[in-house]
Design a protein around this motif. Structure first.
Motif, mmCIF file in Angstrom:
data_model
loop_
_atom_site.group_PDB
_atom_site.id
_atom_site.type_symbol
_atom_site.label_atom_id
_atom_site.label_comp_id
_atom_site.label_asym_id
_atom_site.label_seq_id
_atom_site.Cartn_x
_atom_site.Cartn_y
_atom_site.Cartn_z
ATOM 1 N N LEU A 20 0.844 -1.192 0.000
ATOM 2 C CA LEU A 20 0.000 0.000 0.000
ATOM 3 C C LEU A 20 0.881 1.244 0.000
ATOM 4 O O LEU A 20 1.944 1.266 0.620
ATOM 5 N N SER A 21 0.383 2.273 -0.682
ATOM 6 C CA SER A 21 1.082 3.561 -0.717
ATOM 7 C C SER A 21 0.144 4.656 -0.265
ATOM 8 O O SER A 21 -1.080 4.552 -0.426
ATOM 9 N N CYS A 22 0.745 5.698 0.271
ATOM 10 C CA CYS A 22 -0.039 6.853 0.711
ATOM 11 C C CYS A 22 0.742 8.106 0.337
ATOM 12 O O CYS A 22 1.915 8.241 0.702
ATOM 13 N N ALA A 23 0.065 8.992 -0.367
ATOM 14 C CA ALA A 23 0.708 10.214 -0.817
ATOM 15 C C ALA A 23 -0.036 11.416 -0.237
ATOM 16 O O ALA A 23 -1.119 11.762 -0.709
ATOM 17 N N PRO A 24 0.509 12.040 0.768
ATOM 18 C CA PRO A 24 -0.109 13.247 1.314
ATOM 19 C C PRO A 24 -0.075 14.391 0.318
ATOM 20 O O PRO A 24 0.773 14.420 -0.578
ATOM 21 N N SER A 25 -0.961 15.331 0.496
ATOM 22 C CA SER A 25 -1.119 16.406 -0.478
ATOM 23 C C SER A 25 -0.170 17.571 -0.259
ATOM 24 O O SER A 25 -0.043 18.428 -1.122
ATOM 25 N N ARG A 26 0.475 17.615 0.889
ATOM 26 C CA ARG A 26 1.285 18.787 1.204
ATOM 27 C C ARG A 26 2.728 18.415 1.461
ATOM 28 O O ARG A 26 3.030 17.321 1.919
ATOM 29 N N ARG A 27 3.605 19.366 1.215
ATOM 30 C CA ARG A 27 5.024 19.151 1.407
ATOM 31 C C ARG A 27 5.428 19.198 2.866
ATOM 32 O O ARG A 27 6.589 19.012 3.179
ATOM 33 N N THR A 28 4.468 19.447 3.775
ATOM 34 C CA THR A 28 4.772 19.425 5.206
ATOM 35 C C THR A 28 4.620 18.020 5.764
ATOM 36 O O THR A 28 4.459 17.821 6.943
ATOM 37 N N PHE A 29 4.625 17.036 4.875
ATOM 38 C CA PHE A 29 4.517 15.628 5.220
ATOM 39 C C PHE A 29 5.448 15.256 6.357
ATOM 40 O O PHE A 29 5.074 14.515 7.269
ATOM 41 N N SER A 30 6.688 15.736 6.338
ATOM 42 C CA SER A 30 7.676 15.360 7.338
ATOM 43 C C SER A 30 7.339 15.891 8.724
ATOM 44 O O SER A 30 7.962 15.478 9.709
ATOM 45 N N ASN A 31 6.353 16.779 8.829
ATOM 46 C CA ASN A 31 5.931 17.292 10.130
ATOM 47 C C ASN A 31 5.012 16.329 10.872
ATOM 48 O O ASN A 31 4.691 16.565 12.037
ATOM 49 N N TYR A 32 4.581 15.270 10.200
ATOM 50 C CA TYR A 32 3.602 14.363 10.775
ATOM 51 C C TYR A 32 4.162 12.969 11.027
ATOM 52 O O TYR A 32 4.923 12.443 10.210
ATOM 53 N N ALA A 33 3.762 12.405 12.159
ATOM 54 C CA ALA A 33 3.898 10.962 12.316
ATOM 55 C C ALA A 33 2.851 10.328 11.402
ATOM 56 O O ALA A 33 1.770 10.891 11.214
ATOM 57 N N MET A 34 3.183 9.182 10.829
ATOM 58 C CA MET A 34 2.275 8.545 9.878
ATOM 59 C C MET A 34 1.935 7.130 10.339
ATOM 60 O O MET A 34 2.720 6.489 11.064
ATOM 61 N N GLY A 35 0.788 6.665 9.908
ATOM 62 C CA GLY A 35 0.398 5.330 10.319
ATOM 63 C C GLY A 35 -0.593 4.700 9.358
ATOM 64 O O GLY A 35 -1.101 5.357 8.444
ATOM 65 N N TRP A 36 -0.829 3.427 9.583
ATOM 66 C CA TRP A 36 -1.862 2.672 8.874
ATOM 67 C C TRP A 36 -2.792 2.055 9.905
ATOM 68 O O TRP A 36 -2.340 1.482 10.902
ATOM 69 N N PHE A 37 -4.070 2.209 9.633
ATOM 70 C CA PHE A 37 -5.110 1.616 10.456
ATOM 71 C C PHE A 37 -5.997 0.803 9.537
ATOM 72 O O PHE A 37 -5.956 0.966 8.319
#
Length: 122
Positions: A20-37
């Motif tokens: 699975l892939s996930c592409a956030p819409s903003r370049r501030t992606f690195s500001n967020y912890a990311m996860g899969w539920f």
């Protein structure tokens, strides 16, 4: 607010693999912890895997540990979930999520994509 879009779901036989892939819409992606539920029919949404902002820290649910791998590339603005040795009980809608807290603070994940269906046949 960042928007998330998942891809890569589908139908696979037990023992198979999906990524699975996930592409956030903003370049501030690195500001967020990311996860899969994930959410299976008739069940509540549950945590699967999370990753810290720099990718150094990861957490997995006991049900997927050793079979799934979460990773991210901040330069590519993408987070992945590699799923191996899939089982019928992995069948669910999988959601990409972003959180502003620490990566293992699961209730802090408050931004979710629309989800992608994963179906594992026996």
């Amino acid at each position: 607010q960042v928007q998330l879009e998942e891809s890569g779901g589908g139908l696979v036989q037990a023992g198979g693999s999906l990524r699975l892939s996930c592409a956030p819409s903003r370049r501030t992606f690195s500001n967020y912890a990311m996860g899969w539920f994930r959410q299976a029919p008739g069940k509540e949404r549950e945590f699967v895997a999370t990753i810290s902002r720099n990718g150094a820290g990861t957490r997995y649910s006991d049900s997927v540990k050793g079979r799934f791998t979460i990773s991210r590339d901040n330069a590519k603005n993408t987070v992945w979930l590699q799923m191996n040795s899939l089982k019928p009980e992995d069948t669910a809608v999988y959601y990409c999520a972003a959180g502003s807290g620490t990566y293992y603070d699961y209730p802090s994940y408050n931004i979710f994509g629309k989800g992608t269906q994963v179906t594992v046949s026996s």
